[in-house]
Enzyme design. Structure first.
Site, PDB file in Angstrom:
ATOM      1  N   CYS A   2       0.948  -1.220   0.097  1.00 52.76           N
ATOM      2  CA  CYS A   2       0.074  -0.047  -0.184  1.00 52.76           C
ATOM      3  C   CYS A   2       0.881   1.232  -0.058  1.00 52.76           C
ATOM      4  CB  CYS A   2      -0.906   0.082   1.104  1.00 52.76           C
ATOM      5  SG  CYS A   2      -2.113  -1.154   1.262  1.00 52.76           S
ATOM      6  N   ARG A  27       5.816  -0.915  -4.456  1.00 48.96           N
ATOM      7  CA  ARG A  27       5.267  -1.416  -3.204  1.00 48.96           C
ATOM      8  C   ARG A  27       4.240  -2.624  -3.524  1.00 48.96           C
ATOM      9  NH1 ARG A  27       6.550   2.151   1.277  1.00 48.96           N
ATOM     10  NH2 ARG A  27       4.870   1.113   2.564  1.00 48.96           N
ATOM     11  N   TRP A  75      -3.093  -2.848  -1.460  1.00 51.86           N
ATOM     12  CA  TRP A  75      -2.884  -4.200  -1.574  1.00 51.86           C
ATOM     13  C   TRP A  75      -3.855  -4.763  -0.836  1.00 51.86           C
ATOM     14  CZ3 TRP A  75      -1.202  -8.363   1.419  1.00 51.86           C
ATOM     15  CH2 TRP A  75      -0.496  -9.375   0.712  1.00 51.86           C
ATOM     16  N   ASN A  99      -3.033   2.419   5.577  1.00 53.57           N
ATOM     17  CA  ASN A  99      -2.302   1.436   5.362  1.00 53.57           C
ATOM     18  C   ASN A  99      -2.129   0.505   6.670  1.00 53.57           C
ATOM     19  OD1 ASN A  99      -1.564   2.260   2.998  1.00 53.57           O
ATOM     20  ND2 ASN A  99       0.969   2.898   3.538  1.00 53.57           N
ATOM     21  N   GLY A 100      -2.259  -0.792   6.696  1.00 56.53           N
ATOM     22  CA  GLY A 100      -2.125  -1.757   7.819  1.00 56.53           C
ATOM     23  C   GLY A 100      -3.250  -2.589   7.916  1.00 56.53           C
ATOM     24  N   GLU A 482      17.503 -19.145  -1.998  1.00 54.76           N
ATOM     25  CA  GLU A 482      17.323 -17.560  -2.765  1.00 54.76           C
ATOM     26  C   GLU A 482      16.817 -17.640  -4.437  1.00 54.76           C
ATOM     27  OE1 GLU A 482      16.835 -13.455  -3.793  1.00 54.76           O
ATOM     28  OE2 GLU A 482      16.591 -14.738  -1.698  1.00 54.76           O
ATOM     29  N   LYS A 486      13.201 -16.675  -6.059  1.00 57.59           N
ATOM     30  CA  LYS A 486      13.298 -15.893  -7.242  1.00 57.59           C
ATOM     31  C   LYS A 486      12.264 -16.497  -8.356  1.00 57.59           C
ATOM     32  CE  LYS A 486      15.043 -12.111  -5.869  1.00 57.59           C
ATOM     33  NZ  LYS A 486      14.719 -12.641  -4.525  1.00 57.59           N
ATOM     34  N   GLU A 489       8.657 -16.251  -7.409  1.00 59.57           N
ATOM     35  CA  GLU A 489       8.407 -15.028  -7.462  1.00 59.57           C
ATOM     36  C   GLU A 489       7.774 -14.378  -8.717  1.00 59.57           C
ATOM     37  OE1 GLU A 489      10.072 -12.370  -3.927  1.00 59.57           O
ATOM     38  OE2 GLU A 489      11.565 -13.036  -5.162  1.00 59.57           O
ATOM     39  N   HIS A 505      16.723 -38.210   1.397  1.00 54.44           N
ATOM     40  CA  HIS A 505      16.082 -38.105   2.430  1.00 54.44           C
ATOM     41  C   HIS A 505      14.632 -37.754   2.200  1.00 54.44           C
ATOM     42  CE1 HIS A 505      19.091 -38.999   5.685  1.00 54.44           C
ATOM     43  NE2 HIS A 505      19.748 -38.178   4.871  1.00 54.44           N
ATOM     44  N   LYS A 604       6.544  -5.101  -2.373  1.00 53.59           N
ATOM     45  CA  LYS A 604       7.978  -4.860  -2.095  1.00 53.59           C
ATOM     46  C   LYS A 604       8.345  -4.548  -0.658  1.00 53.59           C
ATOM     47  CE  LYS A 604      12.089  -3.867  -3.398  1.00 53.59           C
ATOM     48  NZ  LYS A 604      13.045  -4.801  -3.911  1.00 53.59           N
TER      49      LYS A 604
END
Length: 609
Positions: A2, A27, A75, A99-100, A482, A486, A489, A505, A604
């Protein structure tokens, strides 16, 4: 998540608000809106599902003039992405953006319905609008109405509102969600991120937890959680922002991948002196504090958490101190033991990650010797609330999938290992080797970026893939994590990562010709072990893509494609091997046709739990 922008000015502010929202698109959001009022109380509210451009197009058709306004990119948390759920929300003459998350919104909704209010949306935000409207009937000022309202809210909020019948002022409250005030001449602004306002001001005031502020064209008044008038320091920003300028690149992500050599050079400048890490890079009194550290507790989320996992290897092997790494959202909800002389390290690109910030505040009550943050944003909450700060100096990162911030975080954490190791395990020769390796990073990254064409060609193999597996050993297992993050995402391919020794395993059950296996293989002491793991995959008919040191003696065949990575020192190998995985995820996403810079459902800066 947001974005908020607000302005109180003598000029029309619609274009300022929209440009501010554009600068906050990184964001993550699903709708955008604004509300503007002029001095004659003429009012316009526009909301659109989709991108900021859709809101800008609507403004071309429905002109909105006025010097007081608030704007928002949403968002979705409560209620689906839709125009009716977009901000601002109205109640009577009150317009609100937020926001929140308001955790007790259901109880408040029932209370407000009993008072006769009708809800138009499914959002938690609308309760704020109605509460302020109710309180304003009993109060002498809008600020007082907001102060009474926030006492009833549980959760996180950066809340901004105005009353159309008093178009000379905006009021704002901050708890858990950042708000910055931008100071102009005869006009003032606010936003959830200073980047939104860099085209109109360079002077900023950061609100603290619990603050409520009243903003007019000529004055900013701030009140703390107890309602007392307080002064907040005004800071001049030297942050540069080039959102809207991708240069020669198609996406911000690719631009930022190629900015890594410069970002690392900027981050390391002046911090490596005479074969040693300059402890002052972490703060004025850092040398004294770091000399006492016997244990490090790292707290982070997402990509920053992966940086912490790599740092654990460095801190235990080179600094000679024990290290725990934990996801912030887990740390804050369990009981944990604080070791003697323990340093708390938080890692966050934005400095506003909600779970990480909450974990820091909890840890301060637990008896840690000191706190350090690795952060990219001066003046952010983590920087202000930590005892020490390593400022990354990576420059603005716009792409949602972190690239240059991650490599700069790793460089800062390797420096931390060197700074602590200076007082513990590092010999003078090892410390000099570590510094030399760090100094070589920009050049080594440049060399690694030359792999781009080969990786672009390889990415075509992933056009019809839906699953993938990443493998690494030692600290490279975190780099594999990582790489998997990526890929998932931005290409939406399901990707998992494992320490290669874990194959037998369980993960071997997944191996077949349709499951690409990506392996990171530096030429280190674990190479032969890794080769055995590769043979386990080969024996099950798996197809492998190996990013290997030029001297690692891997050869391509019908079951394995090998891409040679420039040789590098073991100290910096995790940083170097990150780059080809970034490139792979980017080129696969291009083939898949996804939104590289703003992947679905992601933001973001995650400023809510």
């Amino acid at each position: 998540m947001c974005g908020i922008v607000g302005a109180v000015a003598q000029r029309d502010v619609a274009e300022i608000l929209v440009e501010g929202l554009r600068r906050l698109e990184y964001r993550g959001y699903d709708s955008a809106g604004l509300a503007i009022v002029d001095e004659n109380e003429n009012f316009n509210c526009l909301r659109r599902l989709g991108k900021v451009q859709q809101l800008a197009d609507a403004l071309e058709e429905h002109e909105a003039k006025g010097g007081t306004g608030i704007a928002h990119t949403r968002w979705a948390t409560h209620g689906e992405p839709s125009e009716i759920n977009a901000h601002p929300h109205m109640s009577g003459d009150i317009a609100v953006v937020h926001n929140g998350i308001i955790e007790n919104h259901e109880v408040l909704r029932e209370l407000l319905v009993s008072r006769g209010y009708v809800f138009e949306s499914q959002t938690d935000t609308e309760v704020i609008a109605h509460l302020v409207d109710w309180e304003s009937r009993q109060c002498d000022s809008l600020r007082e109405a907001l102060q009474n309202t926030v006492k009833q809210l549980d959760g996180a909020y950066g809340t901004v509102l105005f009353d159309r019948k008093d178009p000379t002022r905006i009021v704002v409250a901050r708890s858990g969600s950042p708000i910055v005030i931008g100071l102009g001449i005869g006009e003032n602004f606010l936003a959830s991120d200073q980047l939104a306002l860099l085209n109109v001001t360079r002077r900023f005031m950061f609100l603290e937890e619990g603050d409520v502020a009243e903003i007019t064209r000529r004055e900013v008044s701030v009140f703390d959680v107890n309602g007392h008038s307080v002064e907040r320091e005004v800071k001049e920003s030297n942050v540069s922002h080039d959102a809207g300028d991708k240069g020669e690149y198609r996406h911000y992500m690719m631009k930022e991948i190629h900015e890594q050599p410069l970002a690392l050079q900027r981050s390391l400048e002046g911090r490596l002196i005479n074969g040693q890490v300059n402890a002052a890079a972490f703060g004025e009194n850092a040398a004294e504090l770091l000399s006492q550290v016997k244990h490090v507790q790292i707290i982070a989320c997402g990509t920053s958490y992966h940086a912490g996992l790599v740092a654990r290897y460095w801190l235990e092997e080179w600094a000679g101190v024990s290290c725990n790494v934990e996801i912030a959202s887990e740390f804050r909800y369990r009981k944990s033991h604080v070791f003697e002389n323990s340093l708390l390290v938080t890692i966050s690109q934005s400095g506003e990650t909600a779970d990480t910030l909450a974990a820091l505040r909890l840890a301060k009550e637990m008896g840690y010797m000191a706190s350090l943050t690795i952060c990219n944003v001066p003046g952010s909450s983590l920087v202000r609330e930590s005892d020490m700060a390593y400022m990354m100096k990576a420059g603005a990162e716009i792409g949602v999938a972190s690239t240059k911030a991650f490599t700069v975080q790793l460089a800062g954490l390797l420096m931390l290992a060197g700074a602590i190791g200076h007082y513990n395990a590092l010999t003078e020769e090892q410390e000099a080797q570590l510094v030399t390796a760090l100094q070589s990073l920009p050049t080594k990254i440049e060399q690694t970026l030359s792999m781009a064409d080969a990786i672009e060609a390889l990415a075509e193999d992933f056009a019809d893939k839906h699953h993938s597996l990443f493998l690494g050993r030692g600290e490279q297992s975190a780099i594999a994590m990582e790489g998997a993050l990526k890929l998932k995402e931005i290409s939406y391919i399901h990707a998992e990562a494992y320490a290669a020794g874990e194959l037998k395993h369980g993960p071997l059950a997944l191996i077949d010709a349709e499951m690409p296996v990506i392996v990171v293989a530096p030429n280190n002491e674990l190479l032969e072990k890794l080769k055995s793991n590769v043979e386990e995959v080969r024996a099950r008919g798996g197809l492998m893509y190996v990013f290997a040191d030029v001297n690692a003696a891997f050869a391509s065949d019908e079951t394995m494609k090998v891409l040679s990575v420039p040789h590098c020192d073991d100290f910096i190998a995790p940083i170097i091997y990150t780059v080809p995985l970034q490139l792979l995820s980017y080129y696969v996403a291009l083939i898949k046709g996804t939104d590289v810079d703003q992947p679905r459902n992601l933001a973001k800066s995650v400023t809510v739990e």
